[in-house]
Design an enzyme around this catalytic site. Structure first.
Site, PDB file in Angstrom:
ATOM      1  N   LYS A   1      -1.327   3.147  -7.287  1.00 14.48           N
ATOM      2  CA  LYS A   1       0.253   3.415  -6.852  1.00 14.48           C
ATOM      3  C   LYS A   1       0.967   3.588  -8.215  1.00 14.48           C
ATOM      4  O   LYS A   1       2.038   4.213  -8.394  1.00 14.48           O
ATOM      5  CB  LYS A   1       1.033   2.100  -6.489  1.00 14.48           C
ATOM      6  CG  LYS A   1       0.728   1.962  -4.989  1.00 14.48           C
ATOM      7  CD  LYS A   1       1.615   0.741  -4.217  1.00 14.48           C
ATOM      8  CE  LYS A   1       1.391   0.640  -2.922  1.00 14.48           C
ATOM      9  NZ  LYS A   1       1.867  -0.752  -2.510  1.00 14.48           N
TER      10      LYS A   1
ATOM     11  N   LYS B   1      -7.679   8.884   4.060  1.00 13.40           N
ATOM     12  CA  LYS B   1      -7.319   8.196   5.271  1.00 13.40           C
ATOM     13  C   LYS B   1      -5.825   8.487   5.693  1.00 13.40           C
ATOM     14  O   LYS B   1      -5.222   8.890   4.855  1.00 13.40           O
ATOM     15  CB  LYS B   1      -7.174   6.783   4.650  1.00 13.40           C
ATOM     16  CG  LYS B   1      -7.432   5.628   5.447  1.00 13.40           C
ATOM     17  CD  LYS B   1      -7.297   4.086   4.996  1.00 13.40           C
ATOM     18  CE  LYS B   1      -6.133   3.366   5.679  1.00 13.40           C
ATOM     19  NZ  LYS B   1      -5.866   2.217   5.157  1.00 13.40           N
TER      20      LYS B   1
ATOM     21  N   LYS C   1       0.864   6.551   6.008  1.00 15.26           N
ATOM     22  CA  LYS C   1       2.244   6.561   6.692  1.00 15.26           C
ATOM     23  C   LYS C   1       3.022   7.424   5.771  1.00 15.26           C
ATOM     24  O   LYS C   1       4.247   7.881   6.381  1.00 15.26           O
ATOM     25  CB  LYS C   1       2.889   5.124   6.444  1.00 15.26           C
ATOM     26  CG  LYS C   1       2.186   4.068   7.320  1.00 15.26           C
ATOM     27  CD  LYS C   1       2.492   2.705   6.762  1.00 15.26           C
ATOM     28  CE  LYS C   1       3.302   1.546   7.626  1.00 15.26           C
ATOM     29  NZ  LYS C   1       3.321   0.333   6.887  1.00 15.26           N
TER      30      LYS C   1
END
Ligand code: TRP
Length: 330
Positions: free
Chosen positions: A112, A193, A196
């Site tokens: 992140k 993956k 969202k």
């Protein structure tokens, strides 16, 4: 007494079929066997800036989706993290027994913050807050996706450290990973993956996608240059579609093989799309019912928080006592 289960999701981005197959559906299945607590972790969401209006909306959306997906509020407590002050309190106490190095080593933190300059310290603390969520309820089992395993290990390290410094206080939680095949990859890029927050229009099927749009996204999913399904040589995209099909229809690997070997990709996609649409339809119908009455959702979340608060308060008291904080214990 049934062992306790705790899990949660962030109210950021849209929930997609990967969140459903990899986590939510698993929660639904185990809820009857445990004293189940499912949280909407809004305090985690604000580790990165969220537009307040949007965050408020998302919290309700995720709560409604929990119920629409099959979490039974009569059986499981559903609540919003920030409604129970113990999460923030215990998080601080745990922060004080956490070494910075443990947090800097977390792969999610590294991912992140890669190539970023201004990094909020909340991002570093994220796993400590997560540990607080779990330990606050003395949860025995935590069902999460595989990407959260490392955070669970840190949680266990914290239990170990706290208990050895201050005496037996927290229950050691176990990780429960979903069955194989529950890891859904991006439709536009099956090496990543399903996410969202991904931008591409064809990346994910959202749980609240218009059913026609969902169908279309599957039909456009990236496959490979082979013409038909060949189980001795499966590309990532085709393997992903097959695993989504298997997950939604709950059939065996043998059935999938028998049904799809040699099938042209166009026909394969049509069947997968139908299975996905059939899976989403009842969830969306329940979602519409639930959201038709906003007061119902408010009540449900209030009741959920009221149910778990006494457990949280008891743990906070115990932790304060163990640490010698003001006026607790003797
Ligand atoms: N970090 C988790 C995720 O992104 C969400 C989460 C927060 C969580 N607190 C938790 C999951 C406690 C399980 C238990 O998926």
């Amino acid at each position: 007494m049934k062992p306790r289960v705790f899990s949660g999701m962030q109210p950021t981005g849209n929930l997609h079929i990967g969140n459903y197959l990899g986590a939510l559906r698993n929660w639904v299945r185990i809820q009857a066997d445990y004293e189940s607590i499912f949280c909407i972790v809004d305090l985690h969401a604000i580790t990165e800036y969220q537009d307040p209006t949007e965050l408020r909306r998302r919290i309700r959306e995720v709560a409604a989706l929990y119920v629409a997906a099959g979490i039974d509020p009569a059986q499981s407590a559903i609540f919003v993290q920030s409604a129970v002050s113990g999460h923030a309190e215990l998080s601080w106490m745990l922060t004080c027994v956490t070494q910075i190095g443990w947090l800097q080593r977390m792969t999610q933190f590294k991912a992140k913050t890669e190539n970023r300059e201004a990094i909020g310290s909340g991002l570093l603390q994220y796993p400590v807050l997560m540990a607080a969520d779990i330990l606050l309820y003395q949860a025995a089992v935590v069902p999460v996706g595989e990407d959260q395993s490392q955070h669970l290990e840190l949680t266990r390290d914290l239990v170990q450290r706290f208990n050895s410094l201050y005496g037996e206080t927290f229950v050691m939680p176990a990780t429960s990973l979903p069955a194989v095949g529950a890891r859904v990859m991006g439709l536009d890029d099956p090496t990543k993956k399903m996410s969202k927050s991904a931008e591409g229009a064809g990346h994910a099927v959202w749980l609240l996608d218009d059913l026609k749009a969902a169908h279309k996204k599957i039909m456009r999913a990236t496959t490979d240059s082979n013409p038909a399904v060949d189980f001795s040589n499966l590309g990532d995209g085709v393997a992903n579609l097959l695993s989504v099909y298997q997950a939604f229809t709950e059939c065996t690997t043998e059935t999938v093989r028998a049904e799809f070997e040699g099938m042209r990709y166009g026909d394969l996609k049509k069947r997968v799309a139908e299975a996905v649409v059939a899976g989403l339809e009842p969830i969306q119908a329940r979602y519409r019912e639930i959201t038709a009455d906003p007061a119902y959702l408010d009540r449900l979340l209030d009741e959920g928080a009221d149910r778990v608060r006494p457990i949280a308060e008891q743990t906070v008291q115990l932790a304060k006592e163990r640490m010698g904080l003001y006026r607790h214990g003797s």
